[in-house]
Design an enzyme around this catalytic site. Sequence first.
Site, PDB file in Angstrom:
ATOM      1  CD  GLU A 268      -2.552   1.657   2.448  1.00 37.77           C
ATOM      2  OE1 GLU A 268      -2.585   0.834   3.375  1.00 37.77           O
ATOM      3  OE2 GLU A 268      -3.179   2.739   2.459  1.00 37.77           O
TER       4      GLU A 268
ATOM      5  CG  ASP B 119       6.491   7.958  14.860  1.00 42.72           C
ATOM      6  OD1 ASP B 119       7.437   8.774  14.885  1.00 42.72           O
ATOM      7  OD2 ASP B 119       5.318   8.296  14.611  1.00 42.72           O
TER       8      ASP B 119
ATOM      9  CG  ASP C  39       6.504  13.504  17.522  1.00 45.32           C
ATOM     10  OD1 ASP C  39       5.819  13.483  16.494  1.00 45.32           O
ATOM     11  OD2 ASP C  39       6.852  14.565  18.083  1.00 45.32           O
TER      12      ASP C  39
ATOM     13  CB  CYS D 179      12.220  23.675  21.656  1.00 47.29           C
ATOM     14  SG  CYS D 179      13.938  23.802  21.206  1.00 47.29           S
TER      15      CYS D 179
ATOM     16  N   GLY E 259      12.025  14.702   9.251  1.00 50.38           N
ATOM     17  CA  GLY E 259      11.938  15.962   8.525  1.00 50.38           C
ATOM     18  C   GLY E 259      11.607  17.146   9.417  1.00 50.38           C
TER      19      GLY E 259
ATOM     20  NE  ARG F 166       6.327  16.802  15.993  1.00 52.81           N
ATOM     21  CZ  ARG F 166       5.122  17.319  15.906  1.00 52.81           C
ATOM     22  NH1 ARG F 166       4.934  18.591  16.114  1.00 52.81           N
ATOM     23  NH2 ARG F 166       4.096  16.562  15.627  1.00 52.81           N
TER      24      ARG F 166
ATOM     25  CB  VAL G  48      14.300   9.272  14.531  1.00 48.20           C
ATOM     26  CG1 VAL G  48      15.355  10.357  14.446  1.00 48.20           C
ATOM     27  CG2 VAL G  48      14.152   8.774  15.956  1.00 48.20           C
TER      28      VAL G  48
ATOM     29  CG  HIS H 156      -0.438   2.408  12.481  1.00 53.01           C
ATOM     30  ND1 HIS H 156      -0.441   3.781  12.478  1.00 53.01           N
ATOM     31  CD2 HIS H 156      -1.214   2.007  13.512  1.00 53.01           C
ATOM     32  CE1 HIS H 156      -1.201   4.183  13.484  1.00 53.01           C
ATOM     33  NE2 HIS H 156      -1.678   3.134  14.118  1.00 53.01           N
TER      34      HIS H 156
ATOM     35  CG  HIS I   6       8.206  18.166   7.439  1.00 53.19           C
ATOM     36  ND1 HIS I   6       7.439  19.307   7.601  1.00 53.19           N
ATOM     37  CD2 HIS I   6       7.766  17.285   8.361  1.00 53.19           C
ATOM     38  CE1 HIS I   6       6.591  19.116   8.589  1.00 53.19           C
ATOM     39  NE2 HIS I   6       6.768  17.899   9.067  1.00 53.19           N
TER      40      HIS I   6
HETATM   41 ZN   LIG Z   1      15.424  22.294  21.985  1.00 56.18          ZN
END
Ligand SMILES: [Zn+2]
Length: 413
Positions: A39, A104, A106, A117, A156, A158, A160, A317, A326
Amino acid sequence: MAQFQSWLHIFYQRLFPFTDFYRWLAYGEMSKGYFANREWSFTLASDVYIRFQSYKTADELKSEILRLCPVKIDIGAVYNIAPKDKKTVGPSAFRPRERELVFDIDMTDYDDIRTCCSGAEICLKCWDFMTISIKILHRALTEDFGFKHLLWVYSGRRGVHCWVADERARSMSPEARSAVVAYLEVVKGGYHQRGQGDEDPMDERNFHPSLVRAYAVLKKHFAKTILLNMDVLGSREHWMKLLQLVPDHEMRTRLDKEWTDETPDSDSGTTSEERWNRIVGELRGKKGAAFETADRAIIFRYTYPRLDANVSIGLNHLLKAPFCVHPKTGRVCVPIDPTQCDTFNPLTVPTIQSLLDELNAWSAKNNNPSYIEAENYQKTSLEPYVKYFRQGFLDPMASEVRQRMRERVDMSF
Ligand SMILES: [Zn+2]
């Protein structure tokens, strides 16, 4: 947006490694229809989302992507029939058969401990969380599970992704995937949020050898990432979160008061490292199992990879394809060599604009028609990433496929 779309078209036309994708996802066509039953799904610039596409060849895939010019390409499972023929059979006759084991990670899952941040923002300080995750998971997946063919990719923006492409990983059931995730997921939704009666992974009896090896890596990063870069004991907002994990009420309130009383901008202000050493020293002086493992539990809580379990468990998934651009950052989702992850800098990866500039600059310089044309990617800073994709990921997999084929032939005699 229109300009981005025209850039994207050139990018797909000249730089996106379609033949390498075919080489990857056909897996030597050991099993028939492996590529054709995969897919593909696309997000278009208009936000329209198209699922269950499938193609027989790299050329077919390329011409469709050039026609649609999607802002995002996702890769799904290999089904029992070609996904584009889904409507020709009943819903129960269309089933996902195989898929890479994927992970994944994040950065937004670290928002409670990031001090630099938040949200979609990243910097080199917090990127450490991704570097740590790559190191810990790569070691566990290769050494504890024996997987050989892992592809790590920058998302792309934040995070991997990791694709485990071994045949054994691809054929795992959701239950088996779930077991792998459970093994790796020490810090589930916050280590201290585990339910009552759940085993404490930090308890000496449950602290298995894999965690011992992880701990050696985490300890080093804790000093640099958490104490120095994040300076988590430098402000009340953040030390209160850490002190919550100290299993002693008196100690928590006393240290909070002491640190609050210190003038933050005076030279006598203690550093996060000194404050941490103080916590560890005091814990060492107390009796009881909870105190013995408390500093270790805090280090795991702050540095251990935080996985999105659902992405790994479900066969159907979708996960964004490597080498996508990105749309918000313009950065290409390039592979990361795990042996070099310490020096990977997400802020300097090639962007679509920089790559097209490089292509133009190359043409302006090399207008001699007798010059043997290099492949387009070789004219740009995408080169080391495509090279790694081929030599670090595709070649070892191809040699394993050849080995398998030889074994099959041998067995048939
Ligand atoms: Zn930072």
